[in-house]
Design a protein around this motif. Sequence first.
Motif, PDB file in Angstrom:
ATOM      1  N   LYS A  70       3.822   9.464 -10.037  1.00  0.00           N
ATOM      2  CA  LYS A  70       2.750  10.051 -11.117  1.00  0.00           C
ATOM      3  C   LYS A  70       2.440  11.149 -11.321  1.00  0.00           C
ATOM      4  CE  LYS A  70       1.241   5.220 -12.578  1.00  0.00           C
ATOM      5  NZ  LYS A  70       0.217   4.415 -12.716  1.00  0.00           N
ATOM      6  N   GLN A  71       2.112  11.607 -10.237  1.00  0.00           N
ATOM      7  CA  GLN A  71       1.510  13.089 -10.045  1.00  0.00           C
ATOM      8  C   GLN A  71       2.886  13.851 -10.220  1.00  0.00           C
ATOM      9  OE1 GLN A  71      -0.096  13.291  -6.076  1.00  0.00           O
ATOM     10  NE2 GLN A  71      -2.116  12.597  -6.721  1.00  0.00           N
ATOM     11  N   ILE A  72       3.631  13.902  -9.550  1.00  0.00           N
ATOM     12  CA  ILE A  72       5.140  14.896  -9.900  1.00  0.00           C
ATOM     13  C   ILE A  72       5.321  14.648 -11.391  1.00  0.00           C
ATOM     14  CG2 ILE A  72       7.440  15.065  -9.542  1.00  0.00           C
ATOM     15  CD1 ILE A  72       6.613  14.340  -6.535  1.00  0.00           C
ATOM     16  N   ALA A  73       5.413  13.327 -12.031  1.00  0.00           N
ATOM     17  CA  ALA A  73       5.678  13.374 -13.301  1.00  0.00           C
ATOM     18  C   ALA A  73       5.026  14.050 -14.220  1.00  0.00           C
ATOM     19  CB  ALA A  73       5.764  11.781 -13.764  1.00  0.00           C
ATOM     20  N   VAL A  74       3.579  14.121 -13.976  1.00  0.00           N
ATOM     21  CA  VAL A  74       2.437  14.607 -14.813  1.00  0.00           C
ATOM     22  C   VAL A  74       2.629  16.268 -14.611  1.00  0.00           C
ATOM     23  CG1 VAL A  74       0.159  15.189 -15.368  1.00  0.00           C
ATOM     24  CG2 VAL A  74       0.723  12.840 -14.838  1.00  0.00           C
ATOM     25  N   LEU A  77       0.879  -1.127   0.028  1.00  0.00           N
ATOM     26  CA  LEU A  77      -0.015   0.082   0.002  1.00  0.00           C
ATOM     27  C   LEU A  77       0.904   1.225   0.099  1.00  0.00           C
ATOM     28  CD1 LEU A  77      -2.695   1.208  -0.003  1.00  0.00           C
ATOM     29  CD2 LEU A  77      -2.811   1.276   2.499  1.00  0.00           C
ATOM     30  N   SER A  78       2.014   1.291   0.538  1.00  0.00           N
ATOM     31  CA  SER A  78       2.734   2.565   0.773  1.00  0.00           C
ATOM     32  C   SER A  78       3.590   2.566  -0.544  1.00  0.00           C
ATOM     33  CB  SER A  78       3.803   2.514   1.837  1.00  0.00           C
ATOM     34  OG  SER A  78       4.698   1.550   1.971  1.00  0.00           O
ATOM     35  N   SER A  79       3.882   1.450  -1.238  1.00  0.00           N
ATOM     36  CA  SER A  79       4.478   1.499  -2.462  1.00  0.00           C
ATOM     37  C   SER A  79       3.690   1.855  -3.472  1.00  0.00           C
ATOM     38  CB  SER A  79       5.008   0.057  -2.726  1.00  0.00           C
ATOM     39  OG  SER A  79       6.025  -0.302  -2.096  1.00  0.00           O
ATOM     40  N   PHE A  80       2.204   1.645  -3.615  1.00  0.00           N
ATOM     41  CA  PHE A  80       1.271   2.299  -4.411  1.00  0.00           C
ATOM     42  C   PHE A  80       1.116   3.723  -4.389  1.00  0.00           C
ATOM     43  CE2 PHE A  80      -3.303   3.183  -5.387  1.00  0.00           C
ATOM     44  CZ  PHE A  80      -3.072   2.670  -6.741  1.00  0.00           C
ATOM     45  N   LYS A  81       1.171   4.044  -2.966  1.00  0.00           N
ATOM     46  CA  LYS A  81       0.606   5.559  -2.597  1.00  0.00           C
ATOM     47  C   LYS A  81       2.183   6.175  -3.126  1.00  0.00           C
ATOM     48  CE  LYS A  81      -2.027   5.408   1.231  1.00  0.00           C
ATOM     49  NZ  LYS A  81      -2.135   5.889   2.946  1.00  0.00           N
ATOM     50  N   GLN A  82       3.469   5.555  -2.902  1.00  0.00           N
ATOM     51  CA  GLN A  82       4.581   6.457  -3.429  1.00  0.00           C
ATOM     52  C   GLN A  82       4.457   6.381  -5.331  1.00  0.00           C
ATOM     53  OE1 GLN A  82       7.445   6.613  -1.149  1.00  0.00           O
ATOM     54  NE2 GLN A  82       8.630   7.829  -2.688  1.00  0.00           N
ATOM     55  N   LEU A  83       3.863   5.419  -5.817  1.00  0.00           N
ATOM     56  CA  LEU A  83       4.001   5.517  -7.055  1.00  0.00           C
ATOM     57  C   LEU A  83       3.000   6.591  -7.646  1.00  0.00           C
ATOM     58  CD1 LEU A  83       4.848   3.795  -9.837  1.00  0.00           C
ATOM     59  CD2 LEU A  83       2.882   2.494  -9.546  1.00  0.00           C
ATOM     60  N   SER A  84       1.845   6.563  -6.965  1.00  0.00           N
ATOM     61  CA  SER A  84       0.867   7.493  -7.340  1.00  0.00           C
ATOM     62  C   SER A  84       1.376   8.843  -7.010  1.00  0.00           C
ATOM     63  CB  SER A  84      -0.432   7.324  -6.322  1.00  0.00           C
ATOM     64  OG  SER A  84      -1.283   8.266  -6.660  1.00  0.00           O
ATOM     65  N   ARG A  85       2.252   9.344  -6.292  1.00  0.00           N
ATOM     66  CA  ARG A  85       2.937  10.459  -5.928  1.00  0.00           C
ATOM     67  C   ARG A  85       3.823  10.608  -7.051  1.00  0.00           C
ATOM     68  NH1 ARG A  85       3.815  10.277  -0.295  1.00  0.00           N
ATOM     69  NH2 ARG A  85       1.952  10.820   0.240  1.00  0.00           N
TER      70      ARG A  85
END
Length: 183
Positions: free
Chosen positions: A14-18, A4-12
Amino acid sequence: MNYLSSFKQLSRSKQIAVLLIVSTFTWAVGVPTFFATASAAQLASVSMTASSSVPGALGNFTLRFTSTTTAASLSTMTIQFSVGNSGGASNEYDLSSLVAGDMTSSGMTIVTVCTGAASELLFGSVSNSAGNRTVNFTVCTGDSIAAGAKVVYFNNNHVQNPTTLQSYRITVGGNFGDTGTAM
């Protein structure tokens, strides 16, 4: 929990990448691209030659420019000396002696009364106010001035140079369709 923390990190991430992609695109293309703005065309070339560059000297000037659009009937043309300088007479041109008879041209005809001939530019006024040293013209009613090379001659030594040494701008503008600046 680790997943779950890895997923949140990945989501963050992606947000930074966008955000970075959008920021880079906006920087590269420019924000004005996204807004409809109207602006005048740039003159193809603008130059001003003075007969003397001595501070405070009276002289003749030759303004050359190439317009890219046709100036329509009743459109205005303004030639502004020392644009943006308003620190007093020492750092502005003095146009107080300039009159209509001191100006001639090629590529158009400067007149004091419209006669119906082609390519007439009606002399309007000279402003010698601090921060607003301008010569104003209007295209004669029913006339137009074709795009192309133009020259305006300021004769009879009726333009006085500023007394302060620095770079000065001469801007051709108005609502005739083009704008440009010479140093």
